[in-house]
Scaffold this motif. Structure first.
Motif, PDB file in Angstrom:
ATOM      1  N   GLY A 190       0.819  -1.213   0.000  1.00 40.92           N
ATOM      2  CA  GLY A 190       0.000   0.000   0.000  1.00 40.92           C
ATOM      3  C   GLY A 190       0.846   1.252   0.000  1.00 40.92           C
ATOM      4  O   GLY A 190       0.602   2.196  -0.767  1.00 40.92           O
ATOM      5  N   LEU A 191       1.891   1.273   0.844  1.00 42.35           N
ATOM      6  CA  LEU A 191       2.772   2.437   0.910  1.00 42.35           C
ATOM      7  C   LEU A 191       3.577   2.583  -0.382  1.00 42.35           C
ATOM      8  O   LEU A 191       3.846   3.699  -0.837  1.00 42.35           O
ATOM      9  N   LYS A 193       2.523   1.919  -3.352  1.00 43.61           N
ATOM     10  CA  LYS A 193       1.652   2.540  -4.353  1.00 43.61           C
ATOM     11  C   LYS A 193       1.524   4.041  -4.112  1.00 43.61           C
ATOM     12  O   LYS A 193       1.478   4.836  -5.056  1.00 43.61           O
ATOM     13  N   VAL A 194       1.475   4.435  -2.837  1.00 48.94           N
ATOM     14  CA  VAL A 194       1.386   5.858  -2.516  1.00 48.94           C
ATOM     15  C   VAL A 194       2.667   6.581  -2.933  1.00 48.94           C
ATOM     16  O   VAL A 194       2.626   7.627  -3.583  1.00 48.94           O
ATOM     17  N   LEU A 195       3.815   6.001  -2.585  1.00 47.68           N
ATOM     18  CA  LEU A 195       5.096   6.633  -2.891  1.00 47.68           C
ATOM     19  C   LEU A 195       5.397   6.643  -4.385  1.00 47.68           C
ATOM     20  O   LEU A 195       6.220   7.438  -4.849  1.00 47.68           O
ATOM     21  N   PHE A 197       3.615   7.765  -6.588  1.00 53.13           N
ATOM     22  CA  PHE A 197       3.106   9.010  -7.175  1.00 53.13           C
ATOM     23  C   PHE A 197       4.061  10.173  -6.940  1.00 53.13           C
ATOM     24  O   PHE A 197       3.905  11.225  -7.556  1.00 53.13           O
TER      25      PHE A 197
END
Length: 279
Positions: A190-191, A193-195, A197
């Motif tokens: 999950g992290l 995927k956030v990073l 961006f």
């Protein structure tokens, strides 16, 4: 101020080489297939390239924040008010701060790059002239990004205490967010995927790819299979994924460049709005 700014990358280089070098050596050696033996210089070059890329990725942004604090200090001291008396638009004054910060930060970061290259020469040198030039280009791109980001943040800072707080937060946290202190591949899905961006993630990967290209080629000549090399590249964030798709280096450059343009546009817009409110 130049030497005090250079202290941070120099301390990081010494700490990385002293405390993490051996750990990284053992980690890469254990990841090699059983029976595969690489020369010590290759392992040293691999570890050194990763450490050097981490240092540069962090310093290009953190040093930019430190250099750009002059803009805030001028607010605190009242010098900014003296400048605004002159018949110069606020947007022009703001871009002057931006240009000065870029110039100052580049001096420090290129000095740090020179020190890092000397370190690489001592542990394992597998770089070409094109690799060095590409790393210089990455440094310029990341400095532009760091300066644009710090310029936006500094618009909302007006006290010495806020300067110290922002400097501490950026110095402590940015290295983790961009994947310099710890590869993104070690984080949860999950992290990751956030990073994926964030432009800083790709800036780190660009420097790392160019720093490690030569040693990867040397490893291939020493019999390391493509499968093993791809695994190492993913482990150190040379291969990044965006929504389960591999991000190529041209796309990384494009995303960081677009981010710089957007941040500068936002910075100019904020100053124009602020100027109209002050009229």
């Amino acid at each position: 101020m130049f030497f005090s700014s250079l202290i941070t990358p120099m301390i990081l280089l010494v700490l990385y080489a002293t405390f993490l070098g051996k750990t990284y050596d053992d980690s890469f050696s254990q990841s090699m297939p059983e029976g595969s033996v690489l020369p010590e210089s290759v392992i040293g070059g691999l570890v050194g390239a990763e450490l050097v890329s981490s240092i540069l990725a962090v310093c290009c942004v953190t040093v930019a924040f430190c250099s750009n604090m002059l803009m805030v200090q001028d607010k605190v001291s009242g010098s900014r008010g003296d400048f605004t008396v002159a018949p110069v638009k606020r947007s022009v004054l703001s871009m002057s701060y931006y240009a000065a910060t870029v110039f100052s930060t580049l001096i420090v970061c290129f000095a740090a790059l020179a020190a890092c290259l000397i370190y690489l020469k001592s542990v394992g040198w597998y770089m070409t002239v094109s690799d060095i030039l590409l790393m210089c280009g990455d440094t310029v791109l990341l400095v532009l990004f760091g300066t644009a980001l710090s310029s936006i943040v500094n618009i909302f800072i007006s006290t010495q205490g806020q300067i110290s707080a922002v400097g501490t937060i950026v110095s402590a946290g940015y290295g983790f967010i961009c994947g310099a202190y710890m590869p993104i591949s070690n984080f949860g899905s999950g992290l990751q995927k956030v990073l994926s961006f964030l432009p800083g993630t790709y800036g780190t990967s660009l420097i790392r790819n160019h720093a490690m290209r030569g040693v990867f080629a040397e490893m291939a000549e020493n019999g390391v299979t493509e499968e093993v090399l791809n695994g190492i590249k993913e482990a150190v964030d040379c291969r990044l994924y965006f929504l389960d798709r591999v991000v190529t280096m041209p796309v990384m450059v494009m995303w960081v460049t677009v981010s710089v343009v957007i941040l500068i546009a936002v910075y100019i817009l904020l100053n124009v709005v602020k100027e109209r409110k002050s009229v």
